[in-house]
Write a protein that holds these residues in place. Structure first.
Motif, PDB file in Angstrom:
ATOM      1  N   VAL A 409      18.458 -14.556  -8.222  1.00 48.53           N
ATOM      2  CA  VAL A 409      17.455 -14.241  -7.697  1.00 48.53           C
ATOM      3  C   VAL A 409      16.457 -15.237  -6.872  1.00 48.53           C
ATOM      4  N   THR A 410      16.474 -15.153  -5.485  1.00 51.91           N
ATOM      5  CA  THR A 410      15.585 -16.175  -4.936  1.00 51.91           C
ATOM      6  C   THR A 410      14.242 -15.598  -4.648  1.00 51.91           C
ATOM      7  N   ALA A 411      13.459 -16.383  -4.274  1.00 50.16           N
ATOM      8  CA  ALA A 411      11.979 -15.964  -3.671  1.00 50.16           C
ATOM      9  C   ALA A 411      12.141 -15.061  -2.462  1.00 50.16           C
ATOM     10  N   GLU A 412      13.089 -15.274  -1.567  1.00 50.38           N
ATOM     11  CA  GLU A 412      13.213 -14.204  -0.599  1.00 50.38           C
ATOM     12  C   GLU A 412      13.931 -13.009  -1.014  1.00 50.38           C
ATOM     13  N   ASP A 413      14.672 -12.970  -1.880  1.00 56.99           N
ATOM     14  CA  ASP A 413      15.546 -11.679  -2.447  1.00 56.99           C
ATOM     15  C   ASP A 413      14.106 -11.024  -2.949  1.00 56.99           C
ATOM     16  N   VAL A 414      13.311 -11.387  -3.686  1.00 57.97           N
ATOM     17  CA  VAL A 414      12.267 -10.817  -4.065  1.00 57.97           C
ATOM     18  C   VAL A 414      10.999 -10.354  -3.202  1.00 57.97           C
ATOM     19  N   ARG A 415      10.798 -10.865  -2.368  1.00 58.19           N
ATOM     20  CA  ARG A 415      10.036 -10.459  -1.035  1.00 58.19           C
ATOM     21  C   ARG A 415      10.722  -9.424  -0.367  1.00 58.19           C
ATOM     22  N   ARG A 416      11.927  -9.341   0.093  1.00 57.89           N
ATOM     23  CA  ARG A 416      12.654  -8.495   0.547  1.00 57.89           C
ATOM     24  C   ARG A 416      12.622  -7.168  -0.203  1.00 57.89           C
ATOM     25  N   ALA A 417      13.042  -7.218  -1.513  1.00 56.20           N
ATOM     26  CA  ALA A 417      12.973  -5.927  -2.507  1.00 56.20           C
ATOM     27  C   ALA A 417      11.486  -5.377  -2.601  1.00 56.20           C
ATOM     28  N   ALA A 418      10.451  -6.406  -2.447  1.00 56.04           N
ATOM     29  CA  ALA A 418       9.009  -6.002  -2.865  1.00 56.04           C
ATOM     30  C   ALA A 418       8.903  -5.160  -1.573  1.00 56.04           C
ATOM     31  N   ARG A 419       8.919  -5.589  -0.386  1.00 58.83           N
ATOM     32  CA  ARG A 419       8.786  -4.946   0.787  1.00 58.83           C
ATOM     33  C   ARG A 419       9.375  -3.475   0.712  1.00 58.83           C
ATOM     34  N   ARG A 420      10.513  -3.574   0.494  1.00 55.66           N
ATOM     35  CA  ARG A 420      11.180  -2.255   0.308  1.00 55.66           C
ATOM     36  C   ARG A 420      10.656  -1.241  -0.604  1.00 55.66           C
ATOM     37  N   VAL A 421      10.113  -1.671  -1.771  1.00 54.92           N
ATOM     38  CA  VAL A 421       9.924  -0.813  -2.924  1.00 54.92           C
ATOM     39  C   VAL A 421       8.323  -0.436  -2.904  1.00 54.92           C
ATOM     40  N   PHE A 422       7.398  -1.826  -2.697  1.00 58.88           N
ATOM     41  CA  PHE A 422       6.048  -1.693  -2.516  1.00 58.88           C
ATOM     42  C   PHE A 422       5.452  -1.710  -1.368  1.00 58.88           C
ATOM     43  N   GLY A 423       5.912  -1.570  -0.424  1.00 64.68           N
ATOM     44  CA  GLY A 423       5.286  -1.950   0.956  1.00 64.68           C
ATOM     45  C   GLY A 423       4.760  -0.315   1.711  1.00 64.68           C
ATOM     46  N   GLY A 424       5.087   0.616   1.155  1.00 65.06           N
ATOM     47  CA  GLY A 424       4.688   1.961   1.936  1.00 65.06           C
ATOM     48  C   GLY A 424       3.246   2.364   1.324  1.00 65.06           C
ATOM     49  N   GLU A 425       2.761   3.292   1.946  1.00 62.83           N
ATOM     50  CA  GLU A 425       1.743   3.838   1.424  1.00 62.83           C
ATOM     51  C   GLU A 425       1.746   4.664   0.090  1.00 62.83           C
ATOM     52  N   PRO A 426       1.373   4.347  -1.106  1.00 64.50           N
ATOM     53  CA  PRO A 426       1.757   4.984  -2.285  1.00 64.50           C
ATOM     54  C   PRO A 426       0.998   6.339  -2.490  1.00 64.50           C
ATOM     55  N   SER A 427       1.719   7.459  -3.054  1.00 65.71           N
ATOM     56  CA  SER A 427       1.110   8.313  -3.403  1.00 65.71           C
ATOM     57  C   SER A 427       0.136   8.150  -4.779  1.00 65.71           C
ATOM     58  N   VAL A 428      -0.978   9.127  -5.052  1.00 60.60           N
ATOM     59  CA  VAL A 428      -1.795   8.800  -6.030  1.00 60.60           C
ATOM     60  C   VAL A 428      -2.184  10.074  -6.783  1.00 60.60           C
ATOM     61  N   VAL A 429      -2.163  10.185  -7.985  1.00 59.72           N
ATOM     62  CA  VAL A 429      -2.411  11.002  -8.780  1.00 59.72           C
ATOM     63  C   VAL A 429      -3.610  10.623  -9.806  1.00 59.72           C
ATOM     64  N   THR A 430      -4.387  11.241  -9.878  1.00 59.23           N
ATOM     65  CA  THR A 430      -5.697  11.133 -10.637  1.00 59.23           C
ATOM     66  C   THR A 430      -5.884  12.273 -11.665  1.00 59.23           C
ATOM     67  N   VAL A 431      -6.366  12.032 -12.933  1.00 58.40           N
ATOM     68  CA  VAL A 431      -6.670  13.136 -13.818  1.00 58.40           C
ATOM     69  C   VAL A 431      -8.091  12.620 -14.639  1.00 58.40           C
ATOM     70  N   GLY A 432      -9.221  13.635 -14.340  1.00 59.90           N
ATOM     71  CA  GLY A 432     -10.214  13.334 -14.954  1.00 59.90           C
ATOM     72  C   GLY A 432     -11.401  14.201 -14.618  1.00 59.90           C
ATOM     73  N   ILE A 433     -12.589  13.893 -14.377  1.00 61.22           N
ATOM     74  CA  ILE A 433     -13.692  14.831 -13.997  1.00 61.22           C
ATOM     75  C   ILE A 433     -13.533  14.774 -12.681  1.00 61.22           C
ATOM     76  N   ALA A 434     -14.201  15.863 -12.225  1.00 61.84           N
ATOM     77  CA  ALA A 434     -14.518  16.347 -10.780  1.00 61.84           C
ATOM     78  C   ALA A 434     -14.682  15.002 -10.077  1.00 61.84           C
ATOM     79  N   GLN A 435     -14.171  15.088  -8.908  1.00 63.87           N
ATOM     80  CA  GLN A 435     -14.451  14.048  -7.830  1.00 63.87           C
ATOM     81  C   GLN A 435     -15.597  14.133  -7.023  1.00 63.87           C
ATOM     82  N   SER A 436     -16.522  13.416  -6.763  1.00 66.54           N
ATOM     83  CA  SER A 436     -17.762  13.876  -6.093  1.00 66.54           C
ATOM     84  C   SER A 436     -17.390  13.685  -4.613  1.00 66.54           C
TER      85      SER A 436
END
Length: 436
Positions: A409-436
């Motif tokens: 695995v090269t640095a360019e391989d990791v950059r390409r895979a990271a863009r594919r996997v982590f590059g979008g807008e994530p979904s977010v889930v939180t559990v806790g007290i009511a949000q203000s």
């Protein structure tokens, strides 16, 4: 009996010798075919007189059906609760008297069985496994008792922030797809499950054509070949699995569950890649760098070490048969939740944009290569690894190739895979007290 039968006929075996860095001996993976055509992978090891057999049937909780969520999970608790002529007490007594360890488990894409026994009790252990797999009783008493235990766990989960977060995260990513259903079911669906439901599920899913087996320990090819037919030979030739559609995990969704607890549980994630994707190994390295490394990852250093916002924080890749995803998890005090969430999302986004440093890449590869041998230092670990390799269709020589794939695995391989996997807008889930 099994040894005598197997001595007469057993299929051809393919052997791959693998020398792992921290082991002096080679691990020989043999492919064994029974006279009836059932295949298994075998690692012979006579260091201790113990045999471990792990097996899986493709098709787990994704086969439940919307109105019967939790069915595979319930069945996993009942196969060793009576079979054939043995009721639950008699079956469990035999397991205990012979010191046989037997268990079953249901995941989203597979139904698992695990057997571990002394060689002196192997014939009896195989007999009991055959009964559990082919002739489960599903007696009313056992069904009611195990269902009650599942329901009790589900009720406890209603106030467990981590359980709530995990369920909400899968629902957020996958909606009404089978992956969005809770594997354990809900109180409503589990309460309605019957013995007839269990029998119907068993008849559809437990078959020979979706069966994968591995064995590790003091057993040779001949005995294993005969044992395969003895244990599994009476199963139907073909399973009747429901088709599970391909699905892409959702991006950009936001979900909050209100719970009066001092800490807020955080899950972020989104679409990933499946195990057969050519970028999976680079994505695996990328995941280690951003959040998979326990003490070395970027998220650990930023969230835990620098700011003390969470006791643990990390990321994982999710590789289902019909979808890929990633998830980052943390828990922090309520007043710091937004800060922790902002840091996690910004660091993931920056990593997707910039990729790794050369030092991060070298450290990750060294760790992942060196650590791999630890997955093969006990028979149960070996069996678990080999079954996973079979389920992922990686081939009998994968153990031999895996570290070279990491090293390449090269640095360019990791950059390409990271863009594919982590590059979008994530979904977010939180559990806790009511949000203000």
């Amino acid at each position: 009996m099994f040894a005598r039968i197997a001595a007469l006929a057993f299929g051809a075996a393919m052997t791959v010798a693998v020398t792992l860095p921290s082991r002096a001996e080679a691990v020989n993976i043999q492919e064994v075919r029974s006279p009836g055509g059932i295949t298994a992978w075998l690692v012979e090891d006579y260091t201790v007189p113990i045999v471990t057999m792990n097996f899986a049937f493709r098709g787990g909780s994704s086969q439940d059906g919307d109105d019967k969520a939790g069915l595979a999970n319930l069945m996993s608790g009942l196969l060793d609760e009576g079979s054939g002529e043995l009721d639950s007490k008699a079956f469990q007594t035999k397991l205990e008297d012979l010191n046989i360890d037997m268990s079953f488990d249901a995941a989203r894409d597979a139904f698992y069985g695990n057997l571990r026994t002394l060689v002196t009790n192997l014939d009896s252990a195989l007999d009991l496994t055959r009964l559990a797999v082919t002739e489960p009783r599903f007696d009313d008493e056992a069904v009611a008792r195990i269902r009650g235990q599942v329901l009790s766990n589900l009720r406890r989960g209603e106030t467990d922030p981590n359980e709530i977060a995990s369920r909400a995260f899968m629902k957020t990513l996958y909606g009404d797809h089978p992956y969005g259903r809770p594997s354990e079911g809900t109180i409503q669906t589990v309460a309605a499950l019957t013995a007839d439901d269990l029998r119907a599920f068993h008849d559809r899913v437990i078959a020979q054509d979706n069966l994968l087996v591995v064995a590790v320990g003091a057993i040779d090819r001949a005995r294993l070949a005969a044992a395969l037919d003895h244990v599994f030979g009476a199963l139907p030739a073909k399973a009747d699995l429901k088709p599970v559609p391909e699905v892409t995990a959702r991006s950009g969704e936001v979900t909050h569950a209100t719970l009066p607890v001092p800490q807020t549980v955080i899950r972020i994630g989104g679409p990933g890649i499946k195990r057969d994707d050519p970028d999976f190994i680079p994505a695996f390295v990328a995941n280690h760098i951003i959040g998979g490394g326990t003490f070395s990852s970027r998220l650990y250093k930023e969230v835990r070490e620098k700011r003390g916002l969470s006791y643990s924080v990390g990321t994982s890749l999710i590789a289902f048969d019909h979808s890929g995803a990633w998830v980052a998890a943390a828990a922090t005090r309520a007043d710091a939740a937004q800060t922790a969430l902002d840091i996690m999302t910004s660091k993931v986004r920056r990593f997707a944009e910039e990729g790794p440093t050369e030092a991060e890449l070298a450290e990750a590869k060294d760790f992942l290569v060196g650590n791999y041998a630890l997955r093969f230092d006990a028979s149960q670990k070996i069996a678990r690894q080999l079954l996973g390799i079979r389920l992922d269709r990686l081939g009998i020589d994968y153990v031999q190739k895996r570290n070279d794939l990491i090293r390449a695995v090269t640095a360019e391989d990791v950059r390409r895979a990271a863009r594919r996997v982590f590059g979008g807008e994530p979904s977010v889930v939180t559990v806790g007290i009511a949000q203000s």
